[in-house]
Design a protein around this motif. Structure first.
Motif, PDB file in Angstrom:
ATOM      1  N   LEU A 219      -6.036  57.552  34.192  1.00 46.26           N
ATOM      2  CA  LEU A 219      -5.320  58.094  35.335  1.00 46.26           C
ATOM      3  C   LEU A 219      -5.672  57.302  36.584  1.00 46.26           C
ATOM      4  CD1 LEU A 219      -3.534  60.512  36.228  1.00 46.26           C
ATOM      5  CD2 LEU A 219      -5.645  61.795  36.629  1.00 46.26           C
ATOM      6  N   LEU A 221      -5.919  57.210  40.373  1.00 45.28           N
ATOM      7  CA  LEU A 221      -6.042  58.283  41.349  1.00 45.28           C
ATOM      8  C   LEU A 221      -6.141  57.749  42.772  1.00 45.28           C
ATOM      9  CD1 LEU A 221      -8.692  60.349  39.373  1.00 45.28           C
ATOM     10  CD2 LEU A 221      -6.253  60.807  39.517  1.00 45.28           C
ATOM     11  N   TYR A 294       0.611  61.738  30.580  1.00 43.53           N
ATOM     12  CA  TYR A 294      -0.245  61.232  31.651  1.00 43.53           C
ATOM     13  C   TYR A 294       0.525  60.472  32.737  1.00 43.53           C
ATOM     14  CZ  TYR A 294      -4.577  62.575  29.292  1.00 43.53           C
ATOM     15  OH  TYR A 294      -5.605  63.285  28.731  1.00 43.53           O
ATOM     16  N   THR A 298       0.218  61.343  36.677  1.00 40.58           N
ATOM     17  CA  THR A 298      -0.137  60.344  37.692  1.00 40.58           C
ATOM     18  C   THR A 298       0.862  60.347  38.841  1.00 40.58           C
ATOM     19  OG1 THR A 298      -1.140  58.944  35.989  1.00 40.58           O
ATOM     20  CG2 THR A 298      -0.581  57.894  38.079  1.00 40.58           C
ATOM     21  N   ASN A 299       2.150  60.441  38.527  1.00 43.26           N
ATOM     22  CA  ASN A 299       3.176  60.483  39.572  1.00 43.26           C
ATOM     23  C   ASN A 299       3.008  61.705  40.469  1.00 43.26           C
ATOM     24  OD1 ASN A 299       4.260  58.147  38.541  1.00 43.26           O
ATOM     25  ND2 ASN A 299       5.883  59.176  37.382  1.00 43.26           N
ATOM     26  N   ARG A 302       0.173  61.218  42.866  1.00 49.24           N
ATOM     27  CA  ARG A 302       0.555  60.274  43.929  1.00 49.24           C
ATOM     28  C   ARG A 302       1.528  60.892  44.927  1.00 49.24           C
ATOM     29  NH1 ARG A 302       1.714  55.051  40.004  1.00 49.24           N
ATOM     30  NH2 ARG A 302      -0.468  54.426  39.696  1.00 49.24           N
TER      31      ARG A 302
END
Length: 589
Positions: A219, A221, A294, A298-299, A302
């Motif tokens: 991931l 971050l 995943y 992650t999107n 963000r």
């Protein structure tokens, strides 16, 4: 912890081997998932791509996603039903059960079947995680190694924990989190020396994974910051919400499973394929639910998704994971908990930023904290939740907000639910691994509680004929031997007398006497029983705890009498346990 003693050296060697095996298993499992995802979807990870067709079956267009779970279920359903039914579901409860009730024994085929079934399930669209399966795979490896090495039950449980730690460590590149997951979730209660052995296995497994994947984490971050100490109030509120969402996840998961049990009357092996059609339709509506997800997580961290969409993804993940498990799928709930937490945190962060823009941080910070808080609320493993997010971010500034949120999530979760997402699966089978356990009498009760007054000693100058007469006229088969001053110089048993008399020996009691290994009043009953067995004696003198004064005598009969008395005292009566039994609501999966 010292590894100088031979037993610990052997245990350390086994832990090292298990760490290597778990690391290689995690690597192979990840590659297998990618390969099967590519076969079923035409892409290495389909979740963040939206409605795109599979290039291998272009004629089906986006409708391939409806058929993928059906085909996958048709493959892993018979595999699991035929060879290892315990590989069905999310895996961790089975490991907990093996440790708590079965002495750490797990069948060897579980590792292979779990790997294949979970990879097929995730690769064909099952909305579950890879962490639960790799925990069960690593634990099965640890169990097999321990059984082949013929270690004790206590050490076998420890080696199972080593395999579980190695699986988490290699999957997340988080060796410390792997250790605490094994100790907090799998073992629950553990001796101090367990820590060093589990650490060895976890570090080894992480090193193996690092050799293949480098420093890359699963991931990516953002940098975490805390705008103001007052912002901790927002994180506490997020934690409370996360605790409630964690319990909601538990209830929906098992509620959908109960519904599937009522509706499905066919054979177990066909259930994943039949239920795969429903899962496929859900994936058609929300393709972001395909597999582990995943990239979607992650999107969200963000800040790329609007608040309405992250709430849709949160709801869809709870339903998709629950449906995957309910139809007989094989995969974990660890990653879905993180996914749900990220969506909750992202939505909460966006709302907080809109209401109090000067106080709240970037929504991604709330997404990170939400991940740990929802997992803590669902699994009731606050230390693991704290450590794993710290290892994933490498940001010390996350600790305080994360602690606040995890404490709040755990408190709310405990208030709303007695069980965790792992223990409820076992309770539904009538197994409560959190029940109060009767302490081990043999390991906790001292010899002083069992010893009796010293029998009348035999004078060292007495002939063996006199000793034989004494032994034949009383229940004791071993007697103490004293010198002229009344000091105990050893013991003599019936076998000693028989041996000397059979040789026609005219020795005295003092010459036939033996000096046994000293037994002390504060030694345990287990130690006393072992000493009696090793010396083939029916009784032994007991020394004072801090010197060599003889203060009593202990026999096998004394040990058994004390054991029975303590068991009756410690075991709850039927009246004490009435109303705390468990109810079988549905079959375990």
């Amino acid at each position: 912890m010292s590894l100088a003693r031979p037993g610990l050296r052997s245990l350390a060697a086994l832990a090292l081997a298990i760490g290597v095996g778990a690391g290689l298993g995690a690597v192979a499992f990840r590659y297998l998932i990618v390969a099967l995802t590519t076969v079923f979807s035409g892409h290495r990870d389909y979740s963040a791509l939206g409605h795109v067709p599979n290039p291998h079956v272009h004629a089906l267009g986006i409708w391939f996603i409806v058929l993928a779970p059906v085909v996958g279920g048709a493959l892993y359903g018979p595999l699991v039903s035929r060879f290892a039914p315990e590989a069905r579901g999310h895996g961790v409860p089975e490991v907990m059960l093996a440790v708590a009730e079965h002495g750490g024994r797990i069948r060897p085929q579980v590792a292979i079947v779990k790997a294949l079934a979970s990879a097929l399930c995730i690769g064909s669209g099952g909305s579950v995680g890879r962490e639960g399966p790799i925990v069960q795979i690593g634990a099965a490896l640890g169990s097999v190694v321990g059984q082949l090495a013929r270690v004790s039950t206590a050490n076998l449980r420890l080696l199972v924990a080593c395999g579980a730690a190695g699986g988490i460590s290699a999957t997340f590149n988080a060796p410390i989190a792997g250790v605490f997951f094994a100790l907090e979730v799998i073992l629950g209660d553990f001796p101090a020396q367990a820590f060093g052995v589990v650490v060895l296995s976890s570090i080894t497994s992480a090193a193996i994974a690092h050799a293949f994947f480098g420093d890359a984490v699963f991931l990516a971050l953002p940098r975490f910051t805390l705008s103001s100490p007052a912002e901790l109030v927002l994180y506490a509120a997020l934690g409370a919400a996360a605790g409630a969402i964690g319990v909601l996840f538990i209830r929906v998961l098992y509620g959908i499973e109960d519904l599937a049990d009522r509706l499905w009357n066919g054979p177990a092996w066909a259930r994943p394929a039949a239920g795969g059609l429903l899962l496929g339709l859900l994936l058609l509506a929300v393709p972001q639910m395909y597999g582990v997800g995943y990239p979607v997580l992650t999107n969200a961290v963000r800040g790329e998704y609007a608040i309405a969409f992250v709430l849709l993804l949160l709801t869809a993940k709870i339903v998709a994971t629950s449906l995957t498990i309910a139809i007989g799928g094989s995969g974990g709930v660890f990653a879905p908990s993180l996914f749900i937490g990220a969506m909750l945190g992202s939505g909460f962060g966006q709302a907080a930023h809109a209401v109090v823009p000067g106080l709240s941080s970037h929504p991604g910070a709330y997404a990170l904290v939400g991940m740990g808080a929802v997992f803590a609320g669902a699994a009731r493993a606050p230390i693991t939740a704290l450590i794993i997010l710290f290892e994933l971010t490498g940001e010390y500034t996350i600790i305080l907000p994360l602690m606040v949120a995890i404490v709040a999530a755990t408190a709310v979760s405990q208030h709303l639910s007695e069980d965790t997402i792992y223990t409820l699966k076992l309770r539904r089978r009538g197994i409560d691994i959190n029940r109060p356990r009767v302490p081990s009498v043999m390991r906790t009760v001292a010899v002083s509680a069992a010893m009796t007054p010293l029998p009348k000693a035999v004078n060292a100058h007495e002939s063996l004929d006199v000793v034989a007469a004494r032994l034949s006229s009383q229940p004791h088969q071993t007697l103490p031997v004293a010198d002229g001053d009344g000091e105990i110089i050893g013991i003599v048993g019936i076998l000693d007398v028989e041996e000397h008399l059979s040789r026609g020996s005219h020795t005295t009691a003092g010459q036939a006497a033996r000096a046994p290994e000293p037994l002390y009043a504060d030694d345990t009953l287990e130690h006393a029983a072992r000493a009696l067995a090793l010396g083939n004696d029916s009784g032994l003198p007991v020394h004072a705890a801090h010197d060599h004064r003889i203060v009593g005598w202990v026999t096998h009969r004394d040990i058994l009498r004390t054991y029975h008395h303590e068991r009756e005292r410690l075991t709850p009566s039927d009246d004490d346990t009435r109303g705390t039994g468990t109810r079988r609501d549905s079959p375990m999966r």
